[in-house]
Design an enzyme around this catalytic site. Structure first.
Site, PDB file in Angstrom:
ATOM      1  N   HIS A   1       6.074  46.441 -43.104  1.00 27.34           N
ATOM      2  CA  HIS A   1       6.898  46.279 -44.105  1.00 27.34           C
ATOM      3  C   HIS A   1       7.630  47.462 -44.324  1.00 27.34           C
ATOM      4  CE1 HIS A   1       6.370  42.046 -45.030  1.00 27.34           C
ATOM      5  NE2 HIS A   1       5.162  42.095 -45.568  1.00 27.34           N
TER       6      HIS A   1
ATOM      7  N   HIS B   1      -0.125  45.195 -41.075  1.00 23.15           N
ATOM      8  CA  HIS B   1       1.146  44.141 -41.574  1.00 23.15           C
ATOM      9  C   HIS B   1       1.682  44.730 -42.654  1.00 23.15           C
ATOM     10  CE1 HIS B   1       2.278  39.998 -43.355  1.00 23.15           C
ATOM     11  NE2 HIS B   1       2.200  40.779 -44.453  1.00 23.15           N
ATOM     12  N   GLU B   2       1.325  45.515 -43.548  1.00 19.95           N
ATOM     13  CA  GLU B   2       1.772  45.958 -44.747  1.00 19.95           C
ATOM     14  C   GLU B   2       2.616  47.358 -44.135  1.00 19.95           C
ATOM     15  OE1 GLU B   2       1.934  45.021 -47.672  1.00 19.95           O
ATOM     16  OE2 GLU B   2       0.679  43.616 -47.273  1.00 19.95           O
TER      17      GLU B   2
ATOM     18  N   ASP C   1       5.260  36.793 -48.248  1.00 23.25           N
ATOM     19  CA  ASP C   1       6.754  37.271 -47.629  1.00 23.25           C
ATOM     20  C   ASP C   1       7.741  35.971 -47.548  1.00 23.25           C
ATOM     21  OD1 ASP C   1       5.619  39.481 -47.311  1.00 23.25           O
ATOM     22  OD2 ASP C   1       4.429  38.764 -45.423  1.00 23.25           O
TER      23      ASP C   1
HETATM   24 ZN   LIG Z   1       3.543  40.839 -46.032  1.00 22.72          ZN
END
Ligand SMILES: [Zn+2]
Length: 359
Positions: free
Chosen positions: A62, A58-59, A158
């Site tokens: 980004h 997930h990170e 987010d």
């Molecule tokens: Zn996030």
């Protein structure tokens, strides 16, 4: 991608808790139906590690979009509540921020689809009670939670960034941030009160972290925008007093008391060249009885960081925190024209904010 991934100390506490919870919860959130206790814990461990693997992905989602848009990522840290990707500078461009904020939940929801698909393929073969089925089902469900939870429109999630990016297309960046921070805090309050009513300690804890996160985000943006258009030359101390490399440490201490400055450039008078920088913390390392026989040259820091007067004050603040130093020399055409310290900058930020409030 060249991004260091770090584990926060709290991660060491949360990992075994997750293993314990997964091993003993009923399906689809755990392996309590599995008969062998060993197998329960093996799969509980596997689930916990995979979950944090998904958090890293997930990170990285980004980070990938950030890197593509020229934003540098310092590191990714895994901690109590998921992961944090620390960026050197969050772009004040709503379009880029929108894409960056979407990427993380996007990855989580994609993983949710993949694991759920795998689950639907594996289940008919090995059966619904098989630990492999449960693991895939669990990871599918947890990624849905990760994706959806992060889309809640409250800082520091987010969704808060998405909200800010959206608001920033209709108002100034700082006002968009203030509004998004406000929504985040209200959300944290509501969640905290709900947690209290339901006597749910975990909810209260999350509410607390959401509140702190929202405040920090607001503070960071306030500082960055307060320093907008402020140059190093506006905040630096001029008339820099320099000391010769041969000066004794006890003389330097006398000078510090007299001038009330904590750091001085060390300049070779004959060559007019900067040799280093000496600060109070360098002095503290030398015992009192040795200060008469120790010279400044022996204790100074040789690696001198400098900036030019035209640099932004915010760049100076960033450089200091990245390189973990308290002051920078301001140089122009090889000569020292000033010195800027973290304390100077913080004082300026306070004054500027006071002024802005009055206006
Ligand atoms: Zn996030």
């Amino acid at each position: 991608m060249g991004i260091p991934i770090k584990l926060h100390i709290t991660f060491l506490i949360i990992l075994p808790i997750f293993v314990l919870v997964f091993a003993n919860s009923p399906a689809p959130f755990g392996f309590s139906v599995v008969e062998s206790i060993t197998l329960r814990y093996v799969f509980g461990g596997l689930a916990a590690v995979s979950l944090f693997g998904c958090v890293i992905l997930h990170e990285l989602g980004h980070s990938y979009v950030a890197l593509k848009n020229g934003v540098r990522i310092k590191n990714i840290t895994l901690m109590l509540f998921g992961g944090v990707a620390s960026m050197e500078e969050i772009p004040r461009n709503p379009k880029i921020e929108l894409k960056m904020a979407m990427a993380g939940p996007g990855v989580s929801l994609m993983l949710a689809v993949i694991f759920t698909l795998l689950y639907s393929l594996v289940r008919p073969v090995v059966g619904g009670d098989s630990p492999i089925s449960i693991l895939l089902h669990l990871l599918g469900a947890l990624n849905v939670v990760l994706g959806i939870f992060n889309l809640i429109p409250a800082f520091p999630m987010d969704g808060g960034r998405l909200l800010r990016a959206y608001l920033a297309t209709r108002m100034s960046y700082i006002n968009a941030t203030r509004n998004a921070v406000y929504v985040g805090k209200m959300f944290a309050f509501a969640m905290g009160i709900f947690g209290l009513m339901m006597l749910h300690p975990f909810l209260i804890l999350i509410a607390f972290f959401v509140y702190i996160g929202a405040s920090e985000e607001g503070e960071a943006t306030e500082i960055a925008t307060t320093l907008d258009d402020v140059k190093v030359s506006d905040v630096m101390t001029r008339n820099v007093i320099s000391v010769p490399p041969t000066m004794t440490v006890s003389k330097l201490v006398d000078l510090m008391f007299k001038e009330k400055h904590m750091g001085y450039p060390v300049v070779d008078e004959a060559w007019k060249s900067v040799k280093g920088i000496v600060t109070f913390s360098d002095v503290q390392k030398i015992p009192r009885e040795r200060r008469d026989i120790t010279s400044v040259e022996e204790i100074m820091t040789r690696d001198v960081l400098s900036i030019v007067p035209d640099d932004d004050a915010f760049t100076a603040l960033k450089t200091m925190s990245q390189r973990e130093v308290g002051r920078l020399l301001v140089m122009e055409n090889g000569a020292i024209v000033g010195i800027v310290s973290r304390t100077d900058l913080i004082k300026s930020i306070r004054l500027l904010r006071e002024n802005k409030r009055r206006i």
